[in-house]
Design an enzyme around this catalytic site. Structure first.
Site, PDB file in Angstrom:
ATOM      1  N   ASP A  39       0.880  -1.131  -0.017  1.00 11.97           N
ATOM      2  CA  ASP A  39       0.114  -0.072   0.176  1.00 11.97           C
ATOM      3  C   ASP A  39       0.987   1.132   0.136  1.00 11.97           C
ATOM      4  OD1 ASP A  39      -2.037   1.605   0.161  1.00 11.97           O
ATOM      5  OD2 ASP A  39      -2.637   1.233   2.264  1.00 11.97           O
ATOM      6  N   TYR A  91       1.204   5.544  -0.630  1.00  7.99           N
ATOM      7  CA  TYR A  91       0.661   6.840  -0.011  1.00  7.99           C
ATOM      8  C   TYR A  91       1.032   7.925  -1.138  1.00  7.99           C
ATOM      9  CZ  TYR A  91      -0.019   9.671   4.499  1.00  7.99           C
ATOM     10  OH  TYR A  91      -0.391  10.447   5.352  1.00  7.99           O
ATOM     11  N   HIS A 114      -3.719  13.822  -0.352  1.00 11.33           N
ATOM     12  CA  HIS A 114      -4.346  13.018   0.813  1.00 11.33           C
ATOM     13  C   HIS A 114      -3.181  13.306   2.124  1.00 11.33           C
ATOM     14  CE1 HIS A 114      -5.663   9.660   3.274  1.00 11.33           C
ATOM     15  NE2 HIS A 114      -4.812   9.313   3.173  1.00 11.33           N
TER      16      HIS A 114
HETATM   17 CA    CA Z   1      -4.318   2.641   2.011  1.00  8.54          CA
END
Ligand code: CA
Length: 426
Positions: A136, A138, A143
């Site tokens: 995952d 970023y 965000h």
């Molecule tokens: Ca995530």
């Protein structure tokens, strides 16, 4: 980039494709489906029909592609993907030819056509790949800035490393689930009162994260790097990715090693893998990168994709409210940069690995990709269609994410990823 004939906007299929369909002949995604009388196998999608590739293979219509026919009867795409980008590109070209309006091979064979094309309403879609490893990232500056503003210092919202490398962590592959499967609210440890001891109970801040994930072909042997220019040769396709998150558990547990139980109880994905080849017409430049990344992350050509995304919430017994409209083009770090960074230390990747982008927030408040940001930590609740307010996701809510790209009259989409939230297991 290669010219891909299957992307020609003028192509038409003999199979009916509704005007607003995500699945014209220019898409031809791959997925795994079963029916009441067919085991899980490989299919593609045209309009409202699923095309059974095991049936086509048995009829000899997929001969000559240098792909082992057993791959089409597999319950995951991994063995097909081991033929690499050239293999899946040959398959997509053949499917485009078979479904083309002028091609009589399947069009004028009513028995075979009936057997091969199944109504999408009559199939069960499964996880498309056996996910070996899930990472995952970023990669959305908006965000990361929003989260940094909320939880740290608005003036220094981005941590010092953020503009120099695509930040990521290793997630959990076993809890990736297909669209349609419900999610139980996780139980866990939180500390709602910072002056009091932690408590155990259901998460009270359950959230979605609007992401896209890419699925890889086989990489290189352990110890070798995939360069930025080579990266897209190792990317098979994309799915919509809802990375469910328990914000209250996350806040308490994440120090110092990062996300753990707040993130690994479920991640929902859309079930049709849209190939990077089908998305080629929608390639675009990403945000300008300043400071210039280190040479191994430096990209000249456009490596972002213009894909419209939306998130809707439907409370139990009520209609949907669209709460977010965003776009993958906002991502600061491209997929190519993510993969180049992931392997720069010699880390190997395998066929079927899944790499998610991180929450995709845009510049407008209506384009934020999580409830945490949309309702700004609970201070700006959103109004639902039944008049109720939402700061986070409640039991009985269904969260739906959709995505599609559009250009020159062609719409290539992902369908949706949908999941209903149920109370915790007893
Ligand atoms: Ca995530």
């Amino acid at each position: 980039m290669p010219v891909i004939e299957a992307n020609d906007p003028s192509l038409q299929s003999w199979a009916e494709v509704p005007a607003d369909s995500d699945f014209p002949i220019q898409n031809l995604p791959l997925g795994i489906f079963s029916t009441a009388d067919r085991s899980a196998r490989v299919g593609t999608r045209i309009g409202d029909r699923v095309v059974d590739l095991a049936v086509l293979a048995d009829a000899g219509l997929l001969n000559g592609l240098d792909i082992d026919l057993a791959c089409y009867k597999s319950c995951v795409l991994n063995s097909l993907m081991r033929h690499g980008k050239q293999g899946t590109r040959r398959l997509r070209a053949r499917l485009s030819h078979l479904l083309h309006a002028d091609n009589p091979e399947l069009r004028d064979n009513p028995d075979l056509r009936t057997q091969a094309l199944v109504s999408a309403d009559h199939v069960i879609m499964h996880l498309p790949v056996n996910v070996g490893d899930y990472t995952d990232f970023y990669s959305s500056r908006e965000h990361a800035t929003n989260v940094g503003t909320m939880f740290r210092d608005p003036k220094n919202a981005l941590l010092p490393n953020w503009l120099h490398l695509p930040v990521g962590y290793h997630g959990r592959a076993s809890s990736i689930i297909p669209s349609g499967q419900p999610v139980h609210r996780p139980m866990g440890q939180t500390r709602p009162d910072p002056e009091a001891p932690p408590v155990f109970g259901p998460s009270r801040r359950l959230d979605f994260e609007l992401e896209m994930a890419f699925i890889t072909y086989s990489g290189k042997p352990l110890g070798e790097r995939i360069s930025l220019d080579e990266a897209e040769e190792h990317i098979f396709g994309l799915v919509l990715f809802n990375d469910w998150s328990a914000r209250d558990m996350q806040t308490w547990e994440y120090v110092p090693l990062g996300p753990f139980l707040a993130k690994n109880f479920a991640s929902s994905i859309s079930t049709w893998v849209v190939t990077l080849d089908a998305l080629e017409p929608f390639r675009t430049s990403g945000p300008a990168q300043d400071p210039t990344p280190l040479p191994y992350l430096h990209q000249e050509a456009p490596h972002n994709f213009d894909i419209d995304l939306e998130v809707a919430i439907a409370p139990e017994h009520a209609g949907e409210t669209v709460v977010c409209r965003s776009n993958t083009k906002y991502l600061y770090w491209s997929m190519a940069q993510q993969l180049a960074h992931h392997t720069v230390n010699g880390c190997n990747i395998r066929s079927g690995d899944m790499m998610a982008s991180g929450t995709i927030s845009g510049p407008e408040a209506s384009s934020y990709g999580s409830m945490l940001e949309l309702a700004w930590k609970g201070t700006k609740p959103l109004k639902m269609s039944d008049g109720s307010d939402r700061s986070f996701i409640q039991d009985g809510d269904t969260v739906v994410m959709r995505g599609h790209a559009q250009k020159d009259g062609v719409r290539v989409g992902f369908g949706e990823v949908r999941a209903k939230v149920l109370p915790p297991h007893a």
